[in-house]
Motif scaffolding. Structure first.
Motif, PDB file in Angstrom:
ATOM      1  N   GLY A  21       0.776  -1.102   0.161  1.00 53.45           N
ATOM      2  CA  GLY A  21       0.133   0.007  -0.245  1.00 53.45           C
ATOM      3  C   GLY A  21       0.768   1.049  -0.048  1.00 53.45           C
ATOM      4  O   GLY A  21       0.576   2.200   0.834  1.00 53.45           O
ATOM      5  N   VAL A  22       1.830   1.271  -0.971  1.00 58.60           N
ATOM      6  CA  VAL A  22       2.582   2.508  -1.256  1.00 58.60           C
ATOM      7  C   VAL A  22       2.226   3.686  -1.876  1.00 58.60           C
ATOM      8  O   VAL A  22       1.584   3.298  -2.812  1.00 58.60           O
ATOM      9  N   SER A  23       2.244   4.786  -1.504  1.00 63.28           N
ATOM     10  CA  SER A  23       1.581   6.021  -2.435  1.00 63.28           C
ATOM     11  C   SER A  23       2.880   6.745  -2.562  1.00 63.28           C
ATOM     12  O   SER A  23       3.644   7.124  -1.881  1.00 63.28           O
ATOM     13  N   LEU A 133      -8.776   1.827   2.283  1.00 58.55           N
ATOM     14  CA  LEU A 133      -7.928   2.748   2.752  1.00 58.55           C
ATOM     15  C   LEU A 133      -8.646   4.120   2.604  1.00 58.55           C
ATOM     16  O   LEU A 133      -8.445   5.011   3.269  1.00 58.55           O
ATOM     17  N   LYS A 136     -11.028   4.618   5.378  1.00 56.13           N
ATOM     18  CA  LYS A 136     -10.221   4.608   6.807  1.00 56.13           C
ATOM     19  C   LYS A 136      -9.916   6.122   6.840  1.00 56.13           C
ATOM     20  O   LYS A 136      -9.996   6.692   7.939  1.00 56.13           O
ATOM     21  N   ALA A 137      -9.164   6.536   5.822  1.00 56.88           N
ATOM     22  CA  ALA A 137      -8.582   8.006   5.823  1.00 56.88           C
ATOM     23  C   ALA A 137      -9.925   8.888   6.043  1.00 56.88           C
ATOM     24  O   ALA A 137      -9.693   9.835   6.733  1.00 56.88           O
ATOM     25  N   GLU A 140     -11.056   8.879   9.591  1.00 54.91           N
ATOM     26  CA  GLU A 140     -10.077   9.330  10.554  1.00 54.91           C
ATOM     27  C   GLU A 140      -9.689  10.739  10.519  1.00 54.91           C
ATOM     28  O   GLU A 140      -9.678  11.604  11.712  1.00 54.91           O
ATOM     29  N   LEU A 141      -9.726  11.162   8.917  1.00 55.46           N
ATOM     30  CA  LEU A 141      -9.227  12.697   8.866  1.00 55.46           C
ATOM     31  C   LEU A 141     -10.642  13.542   8.399  1.00 55.46           C
ATOM     32  O   LEU A 141     -10.606  14.944   8.645  1.00 55.46           O
ATOM     33  N   ILE A 150      -2.656  12.044   1.298  1.00 48.63           N
ATOM     34  CA  ILE A 150      -2.290  10.910   1.550  1.00 48.63           C
ATOM     35  C   ILE A 150      -2.097  10.138   0.139  1.00 48.63           C
ATOM     36  O   ILE A 150      -1.067   9.350  -0.009  1.00 48.63           O
ATOM     37  N   PHE A 151      -3.231  10.118  -0.594  1.00 49.53           N
ATOM     38  CA  PHE A 151      -2.954   9.058  -1.865  1.00 49.53           C
ATOM     39  C   PHE A 151      -2.371   9.956  -2.909  1.00 49.53           C
ATOM     40  O   PHE A 151      -2.198   9.419  -3.829  1.00 49.53           O
TER      41      PHE A 151
ATOM     42  N   MET B  42       0.594   4.123   2.786  1.00 50.97           N
ATOM     43  CA  MET B  42      -0.906   4.883   3.048  1.00 50.97           C
ATOM     44  C   MET B  42      -1.271   4.624   4.670  1.00 50.97           C
ATOM     45  O   MET B  42      -1.840   5.469   4.908  1.00 50.97           O
ATOM     46  N   ARG B  43      -1.277   3.471   5.045  1.00 49.48           N
ATOM     47  CA  ARG B  43      -1.825   3.114   6.316  1.00 49.48           C
ATOM     48  C   ARG B  43      -1.252   3.598   7.486  1.00 49.48           C
ATOM     49  O   ARG B  43      -1.891   4.374   8.223  1.00 49.48           O
ATOM     50  N   GLU B  45       0.499   6.434   7.047  1.00 54.18           N
ATOM     51  CA  GLU B  45       0.503   7.992   6.708  1.00 54.18           C
ATOM     52  C   GLU B  45      -0.986   8.434   7.082  1.00 54.18           C
ATOM     53  O   GLU B  45      -1.078   9.463   8.006  1.00 54.18           O
ATOM     54  N   ILE B  46      -1.926   7.565   7.043  1.00 51.18           N
ATOM     55  CA  ILE B  46      -3.225   7.905   7.807  1.00 51.18           C
ATOM     56  C   ILE B  46      -2.957   8.055   9.352  1.00 51.18           C
ATOM     57  O   ILE B  46      -3.776   9.000  10.098  1.00 51.18           O
ATOM     58  N   GLU B  47      -2.559   6.917   9.956  1.00 49.83           N
ATOM     59  CA  GLU B  47      -2.381   6.963  11.239  1.00 49.83           C
ATOM     60  C   GLU B  47      -1.359   8.217  11.792  1.00 49.83           C
ATOM     61  O   GLU B  47      -1.904   8.874  12.770  1.00 49.83           O
ATOM     62  N   ARG B  49      -1.071  11.156  10.205  1.00 55.76           N
ATOM     63  CA  ARG B  49      -2.027  12.164  10.170  1.00 55.76           C
ATOM     64  C   ARG B  49      -3.009  12.366  11.282  1.00 55.76           C
ATOM     65  O   ARG B  49      -3.176  13.524  11.778  1.00 55.76           O
ATOM     66  N   ARG B  50      -3.509  11.460  11.659  1.00 51.96           N
ATOM     67  CA  ARG B  50      -4.477  11.398  12.899  1.00 51.96           C
ATOM     68  C   ARG B  50      -4.037  11.660  14.006  1.00 51.96           C
ATOM     69  O   ARG B  50      -4.729  12.553  14.620  1.00 51.96           O
ATOM     70  N   LEU B  53      -3.298  15.651  13.873  1.00 53.57           N
ATOM     71  CA  LEU B  53      -4.839  16.310  14.159  1.00 53.57           C
ATOM     72  C   LEU B  53      -4.983  16.321  15.791  1.00 53.57           C
ATOM     73  O   LEU B  53      -5.456  17.325  16.170  1.00 53.57           O
TER      74      LEU B  53
END
Lengths: 169, 136
Positions: A21-23, A133, A136-137, A140-141, A150-151, B42-43, B45-47, B49-50, B53
């Motif tokens: 899951g790399v971006s 994802l 989830k994003a 969370e955000l 993120i993406f 991505m996973r 990065e979401i954590e 950013r959370r 915040l």
């Protein structure tokens, strides 16, 4: 082609070439592992975002991305061109070149662009912004901008994806 | 649909340009993989950013508490000074200042009560106990 079939194909490609899951998507892995495709950043006309070319001699595909465009646009263009590569091999072999401009990359509604462009966009969206994802994003955000960062896609592409998944109206 | 799609001659022109690119030696072309990029998982990065915040939110909360407390203490200090002056004038009877005894007692008691209540409210709401924060 059914939307679900396109989504499934994108998921298969994503799991095979981007299991971590790399971006942005590690496009070079496709280049290295498949051996029949090359990807280049070039200067193209302002109207164009990219193109994919098929060479009969050598049975080889080449993707060109307009490096004058923003990185987010380049990522989406690359994923879109890969959509053509994975989904429209026969068309590509017949037409030799498929051109992608601003409008073809923006077509997220069936009928707004030729069906192959619509399918390539669905493929690109699923490849760069996997459903679980994105969910989830978003949970969370709760911000389109934060999700887009993120993406590593444009805010427009992120908004379209969120709307498509039912998170935005 | 775009003009490019509607205009077949433009399409043809662009296709020719793309084909011409391949007439060059491929070594001269810039590989897309060689472009600099900021790679993230991505996973994770979401954590991240959370967490960011959450920290920003906590920081804002602390800043707001600081401002509120600063204003409150300034107000209470001013009120205490005024009461002190009243008491001073009452004691020395300067410029004929003379409050009736019950009025003076009422004023001082009411002010002390007000300061106490304000401090209690501030402590309760600005620095709540953990149990108060826990969901019931």
């Amino acid at each position: 082609m059914e939307k679900n079939a396109v989504t499934d194909q994108a998921d298969i490609v994503r799991k095979e070439y981007n299991p971590d899951g790399v971006s942005p998507f590690p496009y070079e892995k496709i280049e290295q592992l498949r051996g029949d495709i090359a990807m280049y950043a070039v200067d193209l006309d302002e109207d164009l975002s990219g193109a994919i070319h098929y060479e009969k001699d050598g049975d080889f595909f080449t993707i060109f991305v307009n490096q004058k465009k923003s990185p987010a646009r380049q990522h989406f263009t690359m994923a879109h061109a890969l959509g053509h590569y994975f989904l429209h091999e026969e068309i590509l072999k017949k037409e030799e070149v498929l051109i992608d401009d601003e409008a073809s990359l923006a077509g997220n509604v069936s009928g707004s662009v030729p069906s192959r462009e619509y399918e390539a966009n669905i493929f690109a969206a699923n490849l760069l912004m996997p459903k679980e994802l994105v969910a989830k994003a978003w949970n969370e955000l709760g911000s389109v901008e934060a999700c887009a960062r993120i993406f590593q896609v444009s805010i427009t592409a992120m908004s379209i994806r969120l709307t498509d998944l039912g998170f935005l109206e | 649909m775009s003009d490019v799609y509607n205009n077949t001659s433009t399409q043809g022109e662009y296709k020719e340009k793309i084909k011409n690119l391949l007439k060059k030696d491929r070594v001269q072309l810039v590989s897309y993989a060689s472009l600099p990029k900021h790679e993230v998982r991505m996973r994770e990065e979401i954590e991240n950013r959370r967490e960011e915040l959450k920290n920003v939110s906590l920081q804002q909360d602390i800043e707001l508490k600081k401002k509120t407390l600063f204003l409150l203490f300034r107000f209470l200090a001013a009120e205490t000074c005024i009461i002190f002056l009243f008491s001073f004038f009452q004691a020395v009877q300067l410029f004929g200042f003379q409050l009736e005894e019950w009025s003076f007692k009422l004023l001082v008691s009411a002010t002390i009560a007000q300061i106490t209540v304000m401090l209690m409210v501030a402590v309760k709401h600005l620095f709540p106990h953990k149990e108060d924060n826990e969901p019931t």
